[in-house]
Design a protein around this motif. Sequence first.
Motif, PDB file in Angstrom:
ATOM      1  N   ASN A 231      46.370  45.013  93.173  1.00  0.00           N
ATOM      2  CA  ASN A 231      47.207  46.070  92.622  1.00  0.00           C
ATOM      3  C   ASN A 231      47.466  45.929  91.132  1.00  0.00           C
ATOM      4  O   ASN A 231      48.192  46.710  90.557  1.00  0.00           O
ATOM      5  N   GLU A 232      46.901  44.915  90.505  1.00  0.00           N
ATOM      6  CA  GLU A 232      47.075  44.808  89.070  1.00  0.00           C
ATOM      7  C   GLU A 232      46.249  45.871  88.358  1.00  0.00           C
ATOM      8  O   GLU A 232      45.351  46.484  88.928  1.00  0.00           O
ATOM      9  N   ASN A 233      46.584  46.064  87.078  1.00  0.00           N
ATOM     10  CA  ASN A 233      45.894  47.065  86.287  1.00  0.00           C
ATOM     11  C   ASN A 233      44.432  46.691  86.124  1.00  0.00           C
ATOM     12  O   ASN A 233      44.033  45.544  86.294  1.00  0.00           O
ATOM     13  N   ASN A 234      43.588  47.687  85.759  1.00  0.00           N
ATOM     14  CA  ASN A 234      42.176  47.413  85.549  1.00  0.00           C
ATOM     15  C   ASN A 234      41.955  46.407  84.410  1.00  0.00           C
ATOM     16  O   ASN A 234      40.933  45.744  84.364  1.00  0.00           O
ATOM     17  N   SER A 235      42.887  46.318  83.448  1.00  0.00           N
ATOM     18  CA  SER A 235      42.761  45.367  82.352  1.00  0.00           C
ATOM     19  C   SER A 235      43.023  43.954  82.867  1.00  0.00           C
ATOM     20  O   SER A 235      44.085  43.677  83.423  1.00  0.00           O
ATOM     21  N   ALA A 236      42.070  43.082  82.670  1.00  0.00           N
ATOM     22  CA  ALA A 236      42.202  41.717  83.168  1.00  0.00           C
ATOM     23  C   ALA A 236      43.071  40.896  82.229  1.00  0.00           C
ATOM     24  O   ALA A 236      43.086  41.110  81.025  1.00  0.00           O
ATOM     25  N   ASP A 237      43.794  39.941  82.787  1.00  0.00           N
ATOM     26  CA  ASP A 237      44.590  39.008  82.000  1.00  0.00           C
ATOM     27  C   ASP A 237      43.667  37.879  81.562  1.00  0.00           C
ATOM     28  O   ASP A 237      43.273  37.025  82.354  1.00  0.00           O
ATOM     29  N   LEU A 238      43.325  37.857  80.266  1.00  0.00           N
ATOM     30  CA  LEU A 238      42.377  36.879  79.749  1.00  0.00           C
ATOM     31  C   LEU A 238      42.889  35.450  79.844  1.00  0.00           C
ATOM     32  O   LEU A 238      42.101  34.502  79.772  1.00  0.00           O
ATOM     33  N   GLY A 239      44.187  35.282  79.997  1.00  0.00           N
ATOM     34  CA  GLY A 239      44.731  33.933  80.077  1.00  0.00           C
ATOM     35  C   GLY A 239      44.916  33.424  81.486  1.00  0.00           C
ATOM     36  O   GLY A 239      45.321  32.273  81.678  1.00  0.00           O
ATOM     37  N   ASP A 240      44.643  34.237  82.505  1.00  0.00           N
ATOM     38  CA  ASP A 240      44.863  33.840  83.894  1.00  0.00           C
ATOM     39  C   ASP A 240      43.550  33.341  84.495  1.00  0.00           C
ATOM     40  O   ASP A 240      42.630  34.127  84.724  1.00  0.00           O
ATOM     41  N   PRO A 241      43.415  32.064  84.778  1.00  0.00           N
ATOM     42  CA  PRO A 241      42.153  31.534  85.306  1.00  0.00           C
ATOM     43  C   PRO A 241      41.841  32.024  86.715  1.00  0.00           C
ATOM     44  O   PRO A 241      40.697  31.918  87.163  1.00  0.00           O
TER      45      PRO A 241
ATOM     46  N   PRO B 116      35.875  33.937  72.603  1.00  0.00           N
ATOM     47  CA  PRO B 116      35.743  32.495  72.329  1.00  0.00           C
ATOM     48  C   PRO B 116      37.023  31.749  71.997  1.00  0.00           C
ATOM     49  O   PRO B 116      36.991  30.525  71.862  1.00  0.00           O
ATOM     50  N   LEU B 117      38.160  32.414  71.842  1.00  0.00           N
ATOM     51  CA  LEU B 117      39.378  31.736  71.405  1.00  0.00           C
ATOM     52  C   LEU B 117      39.877  30.721  72.437  1.00  0.00           C
ATOM     53  O   LEU B 117      39.709  30.927  73.653  1.00  0.00           O
ATOM     54  N   PRO B 118      40.524  29.649  71.997  1.00  0.00           N
ATOM     55  CA  PRO B 118      41.158  28.716  72.941  1.00  0.00           C
ATOM     56  C   PRO B 118      42.249  29.428  73.736  1.00  0.00           C
ATOM     57  O   PRO B 118      42.935  30.314  73.224  1.00  0.00           O
TER      58      PRO B 118
ATOM     59  N   PRO C 256      46.672  38.491  71.625  1.00  0.00           N
ATOM     60  CA  PRO C 256      46.076  37.532  70.674  1.00  0.00           C
ATOM     61  C   PRO C 256      44.808  36.887  71.215  1.00  0.00           C
ATOM     62  O   PRO C 256      43.970  36.432  70.438  1.00  0.00           O
ATOM     63  N   LEU C 257      44.651  36.820  72.534  1.00  0.00           N
ATOM     64  CA  LEU C 257      43.443  36.242  73.102  1.00  0.00           C
ATOM     65  C   LEU C 257      42.223  37.130  72.898  1.00  0.00           C
ATOM     66  O   LEU C 257      41.090  36.677  73.044  1.00  0.00           O
TER      67      LEU C 257
ATOM     68  N   VAL D 122      41.633  31.266  76.382  1.00  0.00           N
ATOM     69  CA  VAL D 122      40.978  32.280  77.209  1.00  0.00           C
ATOM     70  C   VAL D 122      40.409  31.614  78.458  1.00  0.00           C
ATOM     71  O   VAL D 122      39.817  30.532  78.383  1.00  0.00           O
ATOM     72  N   ALA D 123      40.618  32.248  79.602  1.00  0.00           N
ATOM     73  CA  ALA D 123      40.137  31.683  80.865  1.00  0.00           C
ATOM     74  C   ALA D 123      38.612  31.521  80.841  1.00  0.00           C
ATOM     75  O   ALA D 123      37.892  32.282  80.176  1.00  0.00           O
ATOM     76  N   TYR D 124      38.128  30.555  81.598  1.00  0.00           N
ATOM     77  CA  TYR D 124      36.696  30.236  81.599  1.00  0.00           C
ATOM     78  C   TYR D 124      35.847  31.442  82.010  1.00  0.00           C
ATOM     79  O   TYR D 124      34.767  31.674  81.444  1.00  0.00           O
ATOM     80  N   TRP D 125      36.326  32.211  82.978  1.00  0.00           N
ATOM     81  CA  TRP D 125      35.504  33.304  83.486  1.00  0.00           C
ATOM     82  C   TRP D 125      35.217  34.362  82.418  1.00  0.00           C
ATOM     83  O   TRP D 125      34.245  35.122  82.530  1.00  0.00           O
ATOM     84  N   ALA D 126      36.053  34.459  81.357  1.00  0.00           N
ATOM     85  CA  ALA D 126      35.864  35.462  80.310  1.00  0.00           C
ATOM     86  C   ALA D 126      34.965  34.980  79.180  1.00  0.00           C
ATOM     87  O   ALA D 126      34.715  35.727  78.240  1.00  0.00           O
ATOM     88  N   LYS D 127      34.484  33.789  79.252  1.00  0.00           N
ATOM     89  CA  LYS D 127      33.632  33.239  78.195  1.00  0.00           C
ATOM     90  C   LYS D 127      32.163  33.316  78.604  1.00  0.00           C
ATOM     91  O   LYS D 127      31.801  33.003  79.735  1.00  0.00           O
TER      92      LYS D 127
END
Length: 784
Positions: free
Chosen positions: A414-424, A352-354, A304-305, A356-361
């Motif tokens: 070791n995490e996947n290449n897809s970033a977690d948009l909610g993890d700051p 832009p959604l609320p 949803p992010l 979402v971690a700052y680094w992704a904006k």
Amino acid sequence: MKIRFYNIILILLLLQITSLALYSQRAIITEEDKSENEQNNTTDEMSPDDIILTPITVREDATTKRKGKDIQSISSHIMTARELKQAPATLGDSLNALATLPGITRSGIDLFGQLIIRGADERFNNYYIDDIPIFNPLHYNSLHSIINTNLIGEIDIYASAFPAEFGSATAAIINITTVDDVQKFEGYGDLSALSANILLQAPISHNENGDLVFNMPWFISAKNNTENAGYVIVSGRFGYPGLVTAIISRINEDIPKMLPIYWDYQAKCKYCINSTNSISLLFIGGGDYMNMKKDKAFNDKEDPLAAIIDIKMNKIYHAQGLYYTYMPSKKFNNKFVTFNSLNSSYIYNDYPLPGVAYWAKDIHITSRPYIVGLKNKTKFEWWNDHSEVRTGLEYRIYYFTAHGKSVIQHGDQNENNSADLGDPDHMLGYQLDERILNYVIGGYLENKLTFEGFTLLPGLRSEYLNRAQIISVDPRIMIGYKFPTGTTLSAAGGKYSYFLQTNPYIFDKNPDIAKIGKKLKPEKAIHRVIGIEQEIGLFTVKVEGFNNYYYDIGKEYPHFEPDGTFLLGLNSAKIRTKGMEIMLRKDRWIKQDGFFGYISYTYTKSKVKSGLPTHPGLYSIELNDRIDEYGDQWINFENEQRHSVKLTGGYVFGQHTISSRFELYSSFPYTPIIGSKFDAEYYNYTDGIRYVPIYGKKNTKHFPMQHRLDLRYSLKRPNPRGYINFYIEILNIYNHKAINIQRWDYRYPYSSRNPSNVGPSDVGPETSMQDIAIMPNFGIEIKF
């Protein structure tokens, strides 16, 4: 070390000066040499019946010769313009056609992505067009190359163990040489479902008054009174896939509004001052533009992010080369080259959604990696028909500028290449304002020895980067013997180095790497290759084994050094690639009907070790908290394609050609999801439910074997000026839906049904271009 390096440069310079002095008195070429040079540099006239895979190759010793040019045959392939254009399922593009060869695949599988060669990282490769380094060889990394296929003379692909002439690469070399002879006015036009391009070429002549004129069709009456003095070639392309996507998005509002457009141009001219001296100019440029906006979720399963996204990309590049060639005889050739490669890139990403971690904006990067260089290359045959010295000197300036906001991975390696948009803490955002100047001085020396069927090519390349104050010294060698039975045994290997500070591939993302000095060592590789080749009439069997080791590879790792310096990475990673290639090829005589094609099998095993700390507190500094629990273990490399079978062939009958391409191949490894965690932060922001996947050990799983069949039909109609060629091709004609996606449903926790492995048609409108199943292409090519 400085004395040692400058001694090498001095020796190379003295060799070139000595060679020039020996031949400075020879102002003209003998009639015998001139006729041979003209024969070697003349491009074969393509008749309407000339299709691909014609047996124009004459192999001597351990080298392959075409039109007077020789390269090593081991770990290399040559593709002419005729072969490139007729290869099926390539959208008629030159670099796409290279993926039909053994050991070469795409980073996105099938048609899309950069070229991956023998399981190495794609950024380890280097592309050249007439000695100019090219850092944007493909539009959008996939669809078309930036050079018109009709401008290409041939492409030499060194899969590994390449000679000392080439630097700034540790994996492979793609060396493109352009057409260097125009005898009459000609033109080519091509209109397909994705792009349109045109090429015009005309010779330049001296008329009876000594004036320069273009040999255009309306000058036919004066042809007998003119003397050829050079040529001019211009070409351009416009790609319009964005028009197709715009129409689709209007029909189906669930499809994101995406506008990809690309264009390119090329121009080349040559003026022969006399039979000994000539000057050439080459201009290459182009651009890629894309604007994609997504204003709602595609379905209930996605993150949803990521429901709202705004992405923009605008890349423009220009390259120019000026060449002066002095060739007093077939035994001596000196070429001086000055070039520049000017690249400009703007990248913008915003979620832009609320929540979402700052680094992704508001990620926005404007970068301009400019490269200017000088080269001088000399060939001198000092022992008739037995030994030739090849030497060169280079000076390159790298002026890189960048500003904006970038990100670097900060979470568990070791995490996947897809970033977690909610993890700051998953990524680290930082501001850019860089102006960085580097220069490299280098050179090479080779001596090719041939005697009877024996060939020996030892070489040495050395380079010096001012900022790092490090000298690379890379010895290389190729040896081979051809028996009277047509059997050739060869071996090649050597050491290869690359200064990461000069790599424009990674500059857009991490520009400040270019300013690191002594703390960033050059990346290095050791190549070892053996091979055997057997010719039997029109058939050729080739078997090669390779074992390549890459080390001192730069790895992202934000940390503090013991002296307090903050760095974004370490020279800690290692990669091992080994395997074998088997290829059986059947050629066809020019202007004769019949079968042509080749079948190949490639086995590749590729492993990587990050070398990053397995426990926090590197150098006993608490701030260095990032770790890789598998940092000291070898794991599957992301570009490993374990098995690959390729069958490419066709049949020519009259004006008709039917060709096909079948592939059966392993998937790239992927990181399995082994659990999930509830996103409490997202719940606090929206009262919504979101489960974040937890990944296991990186690249430990593979999807099932994948396969596809592509077909192409062409009808070439001759006419007095040239021909009209109608073609149609269908990729993945039986619409095989490969399982190549690990889908996660963010609404539910981990279970036996979540995640699920599916094919692209099961994912929905967000399917990327690299996951397209069946794909048609058609068009018309006209020669006039």
